[in-house]
Design a protein around this motif. Structure first.
Motif, PDB file in Angstrom:
ATOM      1  N   ASP A  48      -7.973  -4.737 -41.245  1.00 20.26           N
ATOM      2  CA  ASP A  48      -6.840  -4.348 -42.096  1.00 20.26           C
ATOM      3  C   ASP A  48      -7.288  -3.473 -43.264  1.00 20.26           C
ATOM      4  OD1 ASP A  48      -8.145  -6.609 -43.083  1.00 20.26           O
ATOM      5  OD2 ASP A  48      -6.366  -7.391 -44.085  1.00 20.26           O
ATOM      6  N   VAL A  49      -8.512  -3.679 -43.743  1.00 16.58           N
ATOM      7  CA  VAL A  49      -9.059  -2.800 -44.784  1.00 16.58           C
ATOM      8  C   VAL A  49      -9.215  -1.388 -44.231  1.00 16.58           C
ATOM      9  CG1 VAL A  49     -11.079  -2.304 -46.216  1.00 16.58           C
ATOM     10  CG2 VAL A  49     -10.254  -4.656 -46.016  1.00 16.58           C
ATOM     11  N   CYS A  50      -9.790  -1.279 -43.032  1.00 15.99           N
ATOM     12  CA  CYS A  50     -10.012   0.036 -42.421  1.00 15.99           C
ATOM     13  C   CYS A  50      -8.694   0.740 -42.112  1.00 15.99           C
ATOM     14  CB  CYS A  50     -10.844  -0.130 -41.150  1.00 15.99           C
ATOM     15  SG  CYS A  50     -12.505  -0.786 -41.451  1.00 15.99           S
ATOM     16  N   ASN A  51      -7.727  -0.015 -41.633  1.00 12.70           N
ATOM     17  CA  ASN A  51      -6.416   0.583 -41.328  1.00 12.70           C
ATOM     18  C   ASN A  51      -5.752   1.114 -42.594  1.00 12.70           C
ATOM     19  OD1 ASN A  51      -6.707  -0.076 -38.636  1.00 12.70           O
ATOM     20  ND2 ASN A  51      -5.572  -1.996 -38.787  1.00 12.70           N
ATOM     21  N   ARG A  52      -5.826   0.334 -43.666  1.00 13.47           N
ATOM     22  CA  ARG A  52      -5.226   0.759 -44.938  1.00 13.47           C
ATOM     23  C   ARG A  52      -5.959   1.995 -45.478  1.00 13.47           C
ATOM     24  NH1 ARG A  52      -2.673  -2.181 -49.515  1.00 13.47           N
ATOM     25  NH2 ARG A  52      -2.441  -3.932 -48.086  1.00 13.47           N
ATOM     26  N   ALA A  53      -7.289   1.967 -45.411  1.00 10.57           N
ATOM     27  CA  ALA A  53      -8.077   3.087 -45.926  1.00 10.57           C
ATOM     28  C   ALA A  53      -7.764   4.369 -45.143  1.00 10.57           C
ATOM     29  CB  ALA A  53      -9.564   2.768 -45.843  1.00 10.57           C
ATOM     30  N   THR A  54      -7.642   4.249 -43.840  1.00 10.85           N
ATOM     31  CA  THR A  54      -7.327   5.418 -43.008  1.00 10.85           C
ATOM     32  C   THR A  54      -5.953   5.977 -43.363  1.00 10.85           C
ATOM     33  OG1 THR A  54      -8.689   4.553 -41.201  1.00 10.85           O
ATOM     34  CG2 THR A  54      -7.040   6.225 -40.641  1.00 10.85           C
ATOM     35  N   ARG A  55      -5.011   5.083 -43.575  1.00 12.15           N
ATOM     36  CA  ARG A  55      -3.650   5.490 -43.951  1.00 12.15           C
ATOM     37  C   ARG A  55      -3.667   6.271 -45.269  1.00 12.15           C
ATOM     38  NH1 ARG A  55       0.132   2.023 -47.025  1.00 12.15           N
ATOM     39  NH2 ARG A  55       2.271   2.771 -46.763  1.00 12.15           N
ATOM     40  N   ILE A  56      -4.454   5.803 -46.227  1.00 10.18           N
ATOM     41  CA  ILE A  56      -4.535   6.476 -47.527  1.00 10.18           C
ATOM     42  C   ILE A  56      -5.271   7.806 -47.403  1.00 10.18           C
ATOM     43  CG2 ILE A  56      -5.567   6.325 -49.837  1.00 10.18           C
ATOM     44  CD1 ILE A  56      -4.949   3.280 -49.726  1.00 10.18           C
ATOM     45  N   LEU A  57      -6.406   7.800 -46.704  1.00  8.23           N
ATOM     46  CA  LEU A  57      -7.201   9.026 -46.570  1.00  8.23           C
ATOM     47  C   LEU A  57      -6.432  10.121 -45.845  1.00  8.23           C
ATOM     48  CD1 LEU A  57     -10.700   7.492 -45.722  1.00  8.23           C
ATOM     49  CD2 LEU A  57     -10.142   8.884 -47.728  1.00  8.23           C
ATOM     50  N   ASP A  58      -5.669   9.741 -44.857  1.00  7.18           N
ATOM     51  CA  ASP A  58      -4.884  10.734 -44.123  1.00  7.18           C
ATOM     52  C   ASP A  58      -3.879  11.455 -45.023  1.00  7.18           C
ATOM     53  OD1 ASP A  58      -6.198  10.278 -41.769  1.00  7.18           O
ATOM     54  OD2 ASP A  58      -4.653   8.975 -40.894  1.00  7.18           O
ATOM     55  N   ALA A  59      -3.481  10.799 -46.101  1.00  8.26           N
ATOM     56  CA  ALA A  59      -2.501  11.393 -47.020  1.00  8.26           C
ATOM     57  C   ALA A  59      -3.161  12.129 -48.186  1.00  8.26           C
ATOM     58  CB  ALA A  59      -1.575  10.300 -47.558  1.00  8.26           C
ATOM     59  N   CYS A  60      -4.496  12.013 -48.312  1.00 11.71           N
ATOM     60  CA  CYS A  60      -5.206  12.701 -49.397  1.00 11.71           C
ATOM     61  C   CYS A  60      -5.435  14.168 -49.036  1.00 11.71           C
ATOM     62  CB  CYS A  60      -6.562  12.035 -49.646  1.00 11.71           C
ATOM     63  SG  CYS A  60      -6.486  10.411 -50.411  1.00 11.71           S
ATOM     64  N   SER A  61      -5.470  14.999 -50.051  1.00  5.52           N
ATOM     65  CA  SER A  61      -5.789  16.409 -49.840  1.00  5.52           C
ATOM     66  C   SER A  61      -7.190  16.520 -49.255  1.00  5.52           C
ATOM     67  CB  SER A  61      -5.702  17.161 -51.172  1.00  5.52           C
ATOM     68  OG  SER A  61      -6.065  18.507 -51.013  1.00  5.52           O
TER      69      SER A  61
END
Length: 466
Positions: free
Chosen positions: A74-87
């Motif tokens: 769940d940490v990795c899924n959340r991190a991926t979700r955030i990174l995908d939205a970062c410039s």
């Protein structure tokens, strides 16, 4: 230099301890350690960090760690979700002015669920902590030396420092100590009359709930009265709600947001169009991530043209990504069906239970001391006892160019080694003397401290009576 630079006073942490530390190292003090009870800085006094926050930030900073099975899914899924939205899919880049899109959505969902009224993500702006949020809000409000902002007394001195810095006037409305430091409608009317008498224009009113420094939690009626007062006088409401998760008896004293009450009033046809700005931060709650500088403000009924220009000004700087990530955990912690939930739940509620216990313990202990009245805090992370000081001590302090609560705190530091802040920093009625103490140190340390403190206090009171 700009005159506001020298008018502002906010010396909560700028305490010169070099001489005391030198004496302590040389064995010339009756204590071996300084205990910091002056700041709401949980991680700075040993509070353990919440694992999920640190894992999520680490995953976003070093994405390669996610390939090594270091962190739960769940940490990795959340991190991926955030990174995908970062410039550039990188946390080192500038992000959108209002914040990272999925985090804004999580904040909006949190507010919607808490209040029972849908919140639009476009009404939210992520900030570098609550301090920056307040600066961004106050600067366009204050136009001249005749603009006033109403703040609670006692209250948080940051507001007064910034109001003075921007060239405005801080005008106090007194909280009612006899009613556990709750809001008083009549006191607010008195403050409005004072503004008019001085030729000031009230532009905004600050509501701090739960209160810093008193720990009082305002009732729905309190909040309704503030909103209706503001509406009647065309005043913006600034709701400082950074301690909303630090509630110690939620059944008896629940946190109720200012926004929720506003929407309920609107349903009755009241306070339609009332301007409200609500502030929250990850520096408090049970996370205590002060160094992350994560916060947000949420706007209701603020003119779109003003919002557009405000965001344009905010874009001159940049909000740090770590703080945004921490905010995401604040508003969207692990769910029951996720791998991190059990550990998160254990860590979070252990801290909350400990804070609750220390709040009750410290207030009850100090209430039993001669010459002290201490109202038990219902929230936040402080006690704010009143010291009933003799005229002799008042005169002694005056001769030294300070107030009696300054004298008490100074003597306490030199004799016990604990740092607390005098009540005059937070505002207090003339002729009353208080101090603010954090409840953050470990319970065992507090128990030993209070034994030594009580001995000092009794001696201090005996000397003043002679």
């Amino acid at each position: 230099c700009y005159s506001g630079l020298f008018i502002s006073q906010y010396q909560m942490s700028n305490i010169d301890l070099d001489v005391i530390k030198q004496k302590m190292e040389e064995g010339q003090t009756p204590f071996k350690k300084l205990i910091m009870c002056n700041l709401g800085n949980p991680c700075g006094v040993g509070q353990k960090e919440i694992t999920f926050v640190r894992q999520l930030i680490s995953s976003c900073l070093c994405p390669d760690l996610m390939k090594q099975n270091v962190f739960p899914a769940d940490v990795c899924n959340r991190a991926t979700r955030i990174l995908d939205a970062c410039s550039g899919k990188n946390t080192g880049s500038y992000q959108a002015t209002q914040g990272i899109e999925p985090i804004l959505r999580d904040v909006a969902d949190y507010i919607s669920l808490q209040d029972g009224f849908k919140c639009d993500k476009d009404s939210i702006c992520l900030t570098n902590g609550a301090h920056d949020a307040v600066m961004q809000i106050l600067r366009p409000i204050i136009r001249s030396q005749y603009d006033a902002v109403l703040t609670p007394r006692p209250g948080f001195p940051m507001f007064g420092a910034l109001i003075n810095y921007f060239g405005g006037k801080e005008v106090f409305y007194d909280l009612d100590k006899e009613n556990d430091w709750k809001f008083s409608k009549s006191n607010l009317e008195d403050t409005l009359a004072e503004c008019r008498q001085k030729g000031l224009i009230p532009r905004a009113i600050v509501q701090i709930n739960p209160s810093n420094p008193t720990g009082a939690v305002q009732t729905e009626q309190d909040i309704s009265d503030i909103l209706q007062f503001a509406y009647s006088n065309s005043i913006l409401v600034i709701a400082d709600q950074v301690y909303q998760h630090n509630i110690y008896d939620p059944k008896k004293f629940p946190f109720i947001s200012c926004r929720k009450v506003l929407y309920e009033l609107n349903q009755k046809g009241l306070c339609l169009g009332q301007e409200l700005i609500s502030i929250n931060s990850v520096s408090k709650s049970c996370y205590g991530e002060c160094g992350r500088r994560g916060g947000y403000f949420q706007l209701e009924n603020v003119c779109p043209l003003v919002v557009k220009q405000l965001l344009d000004i905010i874009s001159l700087g940049a909000t740090n990504t770590d703080g945004m990530i921490a905010i995401d955990v604040l508003v969207n912690p692990p769910k029951q069906n996720e791998p991190s939930y059990k550990l998160w739940h254990c860590e979070y509620y252990t801290i909350l239970k400990e804070l609750q216990g220390k709040a009750i313990y410290i207030a009850a202990e100090m209430q039993s001391w001669k010459g002290i009245t201490c109202v038990a805090p219902q929230g936040a992370m402080y006690v704010f006892p009143e010291i009933h000081v003799s005229q002799k001590k008042i005169d002694q302090a005056k001769q030294q160019g300070i107030l009696a609560d300054d004298l008490y705190c100074r003597d306490l530091l030199h004799n016990v080694g604990v740092i607390v802040l005098p009540g005059n920093m937070f505002g207090q009625k003339d002729g009353t003397y208080h101090f603010r103490m954090t409840i953050l140190p470990h319970k065992n340390e507090l128990t030993e401290l209070l034994k030594r403190w009580k001995a000092f206090h009794n001696k201090w009171m005996e000397v003043e009576a002679q």
